[in-house]
Design an enzyme around this catalytic site. Structure first.
Site, short mmCIF file in Angstrom:
data_model
loop_
_atom_site.label_atom_id
_atom_site.label_comp_id
_atom_site.label_asym_id
_atom_site.label_seq_id
_atom_site.Cartn_x
_atom_site.Cartn_y
_atom_site.Cartn_z
N GLY A 139 26.44 22.95 61.04
CA GLY A 139 25.66 23.00 62.20
C GLY A 139 26.27 23.58 63.48
N CYS A 140 25.81 23.00 64.48
CA CYS A 140 26.48 23.55 65.94
C CYS A 140 27.66 23.48 65.87
CB CYS A 140 25.96 22.49 66.87
SG CYS A 140 26.69 22.43 68.40
N PHE A 141 28.36 24.32 65.97
CA PHE A 141 30.01 24.63 66.09
C PHE A 141 30.65 24.02 67.16
CE2 PHE A 141 29.34 29.58 67.17
CZ PHE A 141 28.80 29.13 68.33
#
Length: 222
Positions: free
Chosen positions: A41-43
């Site tokens: 998901g969001c890095f």
């Protein structure tokens, strides 16, 4: 004898200085570092989580798995590139094993979600583990199977062949701890670090991970 010692002292001192300089220029060689590439998901969140792990020297945010060279954040999140938001985790295997990192990774995400992660939807936010050889593949598949047994639900996080990794734009690196002020965000003027904290809470990442994994979640609430 005393005269000989007095004569030899400058030479001995010179040798000691030279040896000292050589030690500074050529320090003891550290063991080889390894890299684990994952998409969770969001890095920003994955980077923030794994940079806390002892034995991890650096985590880099970027893009991988797709077909477009040198993609931008806008291209990847818009879709169509095939790329995932991903991270490269650089670690010392003498201090932390690939197995342990994979165990932690799978319990820091929602591996049952094939459409993205938490509030972030779309192909670029899907989860994945990227492997460079058969040994890494066997380990990753074993860790997925163990996580599936622990969770008691089907895990859809795939194990994929490693492809070229493209480092994300500079402002994405260490976003979670940057004190640079951002004027235009959904939260108004704020620092990137504060914006990240509000985003993470608002996206429901930790709440969902705790719901799935309970006390086995290594980062939820951090």
């Amino acid at each position: 004898m005393r005269e000989w010692i007095n004569i030899a002292k400058p030479a001995i001192l010179s040798v000691a200085i030279v040896l000292g300089l050589l030690v500074e220029v050529h320090p003891a060689h550290a063991g080889p570092k390894e890299t684990l590439t994952v998409a969770g998901g969001c890095f920003w969140c994955v980077e923030a989580d794994f940079e806390k792990v002892p034995g991890v020297s650096e985590v880099v945010s970027g893009y991988t798995g797709g077909k477009v060279d040198n993609p931008t954040y806008k291209q990847v999140t818009r879709g169509g590139t095939g790329h995932y938001e991903a991270v490269e985790i650089m670690f010392d295997p003498a201090k932390v094993s690939r197995e342990k990192l994979l165990h932690m990774f799978l319990r820091s995400i929602d591996p049952t979600d094939a459409g993205g992660q938490f509030c972030d939807r779309g192909a670029s936010y899907r989860t994945a583990i990227f492997v460079g050889n058969e040994k890494e593949r066997d380990l990753a598949e074993r860790m997925v199977a163990e996580a599936e047994e622990d969770l008691g639900r089907e895990i859809v996080t795939p194990v994929l062949p490693k492809k070229k990794f493209y480092k994300a734009e500079k402002y994405h690196q260490d976003y979670y701890k940057s004190e640079e002020v951002v004027l235009f965000t959904r939260f108004g003027p704020t620092t990137r670090a504060k914006s990240y904290k509000k985003y993470r809470k608002g996206c429901g990442r930790d709440a969902r991970v705790r719901q799935l994994w309970g006390n086995a979640a290594p980062f939820a609430g951090s």
